[in-house]
Design an enzyme around this catalytic site. Structure first.
Site, PDB file in Angstrom:
ATOM      1  N   ASP A   1      -9.987  -5.958  -1.385  1.00 38.53           N
ATOM      2  CA  ASP A   1      -9.053  -5.482  -0.150  1.00 38.53           C
ATOM      3  C   ASP A   1      -9.807  -4.795   0.868  1.00 38.53           C
ATOM      4  O   ASP A   1     -10.770  -3.800   0.619  1.00 38.53           O
ATOM      5  CB  ASP A   1      -8.209  -4.384  -0.803  1.00 38.53           C
TER       6      ASP A   1
ATOM      7  N   ASP B   1       0.877  -1.296  -0.159  1.00 36.41           N
ATOM      8  CA  ASP B   1      -0.235   0.047  -0.058  1.00 36.41           C
ATOM      9  C   ASP B   1       0.705   1.274   0.056  1.00 36.41           C
ATOM     10  O   ASP B   1       1.751   1.499   0.916  1.00 36.41           O
ATOM     11  CB  ASP B   1      -0.992   0.031   1.271  1.00 36.41           C
TER      12      ASP B   1
HETATM   13  C1  DX5 Z   1      -6.774  -0.310   3.294  1.00 36.53           C
HETATM   14  C2  DX5 Z   1      -5.471  -1.170   2.762  1.00 36.53           C
HETATM   15  C3  DX5 Z   1      -5.414  -2.541   2.874  1.00 36.53           C
HETATM   16  C4  DX5 Z   1      -5.609  -2.797   4.408  1.00 36.53           C
HETATM   17  C5  DX5 Z   1      -6.586  -3.896   4.719  1.00 36.53           C
HETATM   18  O1  DX5 Z   1      -6.653   1.213   2.693  1.00 36.53           O
HETATM   19  O2  DX5 Z   1      -5.366  -0.869   1.179  1.00 36.53           O
HETATM   20  O3  DX5 Z   1      -4.581  -3.223   2.318  1.00 36.53           O
HETATM   21  O4  DX5 Z   1      -4.293  -3.071   4.992  1.00 36.53           O
HETATM   22  O5  DX5 Z   1      -6.688  -4.324   6.103  1.00 36.53           O
HETATM   23  P1  DX5 Z   1      -7.870  -4.782   6.915  1.00 36.53           P
HETATM   24  O6  DX5 Z   1      -8.011  -6.139   6.116  1.00 36.53           O
HETATM   25  O7  DX5 Z   1      -7.343  -4.719   8.203  1.00 36.53           O
HETATM   26  O8  DX5 Z   1      -8.838  -3.993   6.565  1.00 36.53           O
HETATM   27 ZN    ZN Z   2      -4.468  -2.007  -0.377  1.00 34.20          ZN
END
Ligand code: DX5
Ligand code: ZN
Length: 218
Positions: free
Chosen positions: A174, A34
């Site tokens: 995601d 990310d």
């Molecule tokens: C959110 C990110 C995700 C996040 C997912 O903006 O893109 O990759 O890390 O984490 P969880 O599954 O905890 O929502």
């Molecule tokens: Zn992400």
């Protein structure tokens, strides 16, 4: 078989090398990177230096999720630092097809991410240029939010759109992919699962092989 992509932002950075070793041994398919700019989303996150460092210790492909206002300026940046899939937000693109072509021209897979409130109508005009659609089930920027329920029908609609036009596509999901939600997300049509704290890192590394293979075989 589904692909799993652990979300690197959710890894304990003090233990990164050890965690990557454990994840590689558990045969994860991708690493989800990310990148945030503090502008498109109200947070900062990972960067290309970290990707290059990961590339030195692991051969696992990386998918980069670019949450920035000006993503086309970072396509080469990501490609040069080891990205295999480069995913840009539809909301940030004036010329999405040009951007997708730019990614493929560098020999990388081209992904489009869409926010929960974004209409999917535009996708039908760019099906042949897309390798992966990343369906955000939460507004991007932070881990640990609540899954927005309309995500399920959205995934199904995207899967049908591609299938009916004769295109195979990876549908990544995601945000809040975990034991309770993953089977429904896969049944809806998703085949690439981004796993964060509640889906994966709540487990001890010794459990990764079993947990990962469960998600892959849903
Ligand atoms: C959110 C990110 C995700 C996040 C997912 O903006 O893109 O990759 O890390 O984490 P969880 O599954 O905890 O929502
Ligand atoms: Zn992400």
């Amino acid at each position: 078989m589904n692909k799993v992509s652990p979300s690197v932002m959710c890894i304990d950075m003090m233990d990164l090398k050890h965690q990557l070793e454990a994840l590689d041994q558990a045969h994860v398919d991708l690493y989800h990177i990310d990148i945030m700019d503090g502008h498109f989303v109200p947070n900062y996150c990972l960067n290309g230096d970290l990707m290059a460092a990961i590339r030195k210790v692991s051969d696992t492909p990386m998918d980069v999720h670019l949450m920035v206002t000006n993503p086309t300026e970072f396509i080469e940046y990501c490609a040069d630092r080891g990205a295999d899939i480069i995913t840009l937000h539809l909301e940030t693109l004036d010329h999405p097809i040009r951007a997708l072509k730019q990614i493929r021209a560098l020999g990388k897979k081209a992904g489009i991410a869409i926010n929960p409130a974004t209409d999917i109508g535009q996708l039908k005009y760019m099906l042949e240029f897309i390798d992966l659609v990343c369906v955000m089930t939460v507004d991007p920027g932070f881990a640990g939010q609540t899954l927005i329920p309309s995500s399920y029908e959205k995934i199904t609609a995207i899967r049908s759109m591609f299938t009916e036009a004769g295109y195979d596509v990876d549908i990544m999901v995601d945000g809040q992919v975990k034991e309770e939600t993953a089977p429904k997300l896969v049944a809806a049509g998703a085949n690439v699962l981004v796993l964060g704290s509640s889906g994966l890192f709540c487990h001890d590394p010794s459990e990764y092989p079993e947990v990962i293979s469960k998600y892959q075989n849903l």
